[in-house]
Design a protein around this motif. Structure first.
Motif, PDB file in Angstrom:
ATOM      1  N   ASP A  74       0.834  -1.207   0.000  1.00 57.18           N
ATOM      2  CA  ASP A  74       0.000   0.000   0.000  1.00 57.18           C
ATOM      3  C   ASP A  74       0.869   1.258   0.000  1.00 57.18           C
ATOM      4  OD1 ASP A  74      -2.327  -1.487  -0.028  1.00 57.18           O
ATOM      5  OD2 ASP A  74      -2.600  -1.380   2.149  1.00 57.18           O
ATOM      6  N   ASP A  78       1.292   4.668  -3.078  1.00 55.61           N
ATOM      7  CA  ASP A  78       1.124   6.116  -2.885  1.00 55.61           C
ATOM      8  C   ASP A  78       2.003   6.614  -1.735  1.00 55.61           C
ATOM      9  OD1 ASP A  78       0.261   8.721  -2.968  1.00 55.61           O
ATOM     10  OD2 ASP A  78      -1.797   8.287  -2.361  1.00 55.61           O
ATOM     11  N   LYS A  81       1.339  10.082   0.062  1.00 58.96           N
ATOM     12  CA  LYS A  81       0.245  10.114   1.039  1.00 58.96           C
ATOM     13  C   LYS A  81       0.733   9.788   2.438  1.00 58.96           C
ATOM     14  CE  LYS A  81      -3.976   7.480   2.048  1.00 58.96           C
ATOM     15  NZ  LYS A  81      -4.864   6.423   1.539  1.00 58.96           N
ATOM     16  N   TYR A  82       1.558   8.765   2.537  1.00 63.43           N
ATOM     17  CA  TYR A  82       2.026   8.318   3.859  1.00 63.43           C
ATOM     18  C   TYR A  82       3.172   9.180   4.374  1.00 63.43           C
ATOM     19  CZ  TYR A  82      -1.080   4.608   2.625  1.00 63.43           C
ATOM     20  OH  TYR A  82      -2.217   3.920   2.255  1.00 63.43           O
ATOM     21  N   LYS A  84       3.320  12.317   3.916  1.00 60.53           N
ATOM     22  CA  LYS A  84       2.597  13.486   4.409  1.00 60.53           C
ATOM     23  C   LYS A  84       2.084  13.224   5.824  1.00 60.53           C
ATOM     24  CE  LYS A  84      -0.533  16.840   2.418  1.00 60.53           C
ATOM     25  NZ  LYS A  84      -1.500  17.110   1.350  1.00 60.53           N
ATOM     26  N   LYS A  85       1.579  12.011   6.057  1.00 65.21           N
ATOM     27  CA  LYS A  85       1.133  11.626   7.400  1.00 65.21           C
ATOM     28  C   LYS A  85       2.280  11.694   8.396  1.00 65.21           C
ATOM     29  CE  LYS A  85      -2.740   8.428   6.900  1.00 65.21           C
ATOM     30  NZ  LYS A  85      -3.132   7.027   7.155  1.00 65.21           N
TER      31      LYS A  85
END
Length: 89
Positions: A74, A78, A81-82, A84-85
């Motif tokens: 996963d 992307d 996305k992670y 950024k987290k």
């Protein structure tokens, strides 16, 4: 004398280039070589270690720890996305 001047000039250019490159790397927005701090998987939110030994790897100079291989798949789909987290944004 000319050859010594050329060697000295080449050494100065190399030193300047290395200085600029390391400065840019330090300010490129990434936390290179920053140790991973969260105790949870950035993909699933599960506590690290609950699914066995965490999957640990480095992505763009950032150490990443995930709870399992499925989360790695996963993450790879992307990564922005992670990341950024992780940055808390």
């Amino acid at each position: 004398m000319k050859q010594t001047t050329h060697i000295l000039l080449a050494a100065l250019v190399a030193a300047f280039t290395l200085t600029v490159a390391s400065s840019l790397r330090a300010h490129d927005g990434h936390d290179h070589d920053k140790p991973y701090k969260p105790g949870t998987c950035v993909v699933s939110g599960d506590k690290l270690g609950e699914m066995g030994k965490p999957v640990v790897f480095t992505y763009q100079g950032q150490e990443i720890k995930l709870c399992c291989k499925a989360c790695r798949k996963d993450f790879d789909k992307d990564p922005a996305k992670y990341l950024k987290k992780l940055a808390g944004k």
